[in-house]
Design a protein around this motif. Structure first.
Motif, short mmCIF file in Angstrom:
data_model
loop_
_atom_site.label_atom_id
_atom_site.label_comp_id
_atom_site.label_asym_id
_atom_site.label_seq_id
_atom_site.Cartn_x
_atom_site.Cartn_y
_atom_site.Cartn_z
N VAL A 62 0.84 -1.20 0.00
CA VAL A 62 0.00 0.00 0.00
C VAL A 62 0.87 1.25 0.00
CG1 VAL A 62 -1.65 1.37 1.33
CG2 VAL A 62 -1.98 -1.10 1.12
N CYS A 63 1.87 1.26 0.88
CA CYS A 63 2.77 2.41 0.97
C CYS A 63 3.53 2.62 -0.33
CB CYS A 63 3.74 2.21 2.14
SG CYS A 63 4.81 3.63 2.44
N ARG A 64 4.07 1.54 -0.89
CA ARG A 64 4.83 1.65 -2.13
C ARG A 64 3.95 2.17 -3.27
NH1 ARG A 64 6.60 -3.17 -2.29
NH2 ARG A 64 8.61 -2.75 -1.29
N THR A 65 2.70 1.72 -3.33
CA THR A 65 1.79 2.17 -4.37
C THR A 65 1.48 3.66 -4.22
OG1 THR A 65 0.77 -0.03 -4.50
CG2 THR A 65 -0.49 1.81 -5.40
N LEU A 66 1.23 4.09 -2.98
CA LEU A 66 0.95 5.50 -2.73
C LEU A 66 2.11 6.38 -3.19
CD1 LEU A 66 -0.68 5.31 0.82
CD2 LEU A 66 -1.84 5.89 -1.31
#
Length: 223
Positions: A62-66
């Motif tokens: 999730v963090c990497r996608t954001l």
């Protein structure tokens, strides 16, 4: 501070949301990776508290996608004790900090204050209530919904948000938005303010822009 808490432990999520709310912030919860990712794209958010182990999509993903999408919200990871590799992966993915479970609520709040001080919100982004305007992207939102504004409507809203709570005279709007291309006798200013009001107020059942006869317009800070 407006926070999003993403953790599949329902009781913990609800407890953190309630604590943050009682501490003077606003907060909402999600319980899996995909719904957390969707909610984290909300431009009104100041911080995301993100569990590493989530169903559907890990917190690290999730963090990497954001970050890949250019979302610059503060991210605080919630990790299991001893899971050093998870913390490293999360920080490498763009998280700002982490807190180890189980944690004290006071520590969680302190960590949020710390990352907020270390890495301020994106420069130039304006916030007034649930109105958000990004001058660099030329985009604006109300309550998470993107507004469809023309170039001049965007400029009018920007002038009002930059001076929220203060009266913006017709002359000032003329100079900043029209660059002297029209005059005070024209109804262009009134027409554009009316269009902005329709899009940010009437469409959402709000009253944010006040007309002060003979003086100008004011965007109210309490909405």
């Amino acid at each position: 501070m407006h926070c999003l808490v993403v953790d599949d432990e329902t009781r913990l999520t609800d407890l953190v949301v309630r604590y943050l709310t009682e501490s003077g912030h606003t907060a909402e919860g999600r319980y899996d990776g995909p719904s957390g990712l969707a909610a984290a794209r909300d431009p009104r958010l100041d911080a995301v508290l993100l569990d590493v182990m989530l169903p559907g999509m890990s917190g690290v993903e999730v963090c990497r996608t954001l970050r890949g999408e250019g979302v610059d919200v503060h991210v605080l990871l919630l990790t299991a004790r001893g899971a050093i590799s998870e913390r490293v992966a999360g920080l490498d993915a763009g998280a700002d900090d982490y807190v180890v479970k189980p944690f004290a609520m006071e520590e969680l709040l302190a960590r949020l204050r710390a990352i907020s001080r270390r890495r301020p919100a994106p420069a130039g982004r304006l916030k007034v209530g649930d109105l958000v305007l990004d001058p660099d992207q030329q985009r604006a939102w109300r309550a998470g919904t993107e507004l469809d504004l023309s170039r001049r409507e965007f400029a009018v809203l920007r002038a009002l948000m930059e001076n929220a709570g203060c009266v913006v005279s017709r002359l000032r709007l003329l100079e900043e938005v029209w660059d002297g291309e029209t005059d005070l006798r024209s109804n262009a200013i009134d027409v554009h303010v009316s269009k902005v009001r329709a899009k940010i107020d009437r469409a959402f059942g709000r009253t944010s822009i006040t007309t002060l006869r003979g003086r100008g317009y004011r965007l109210e800070t309490a909405q």
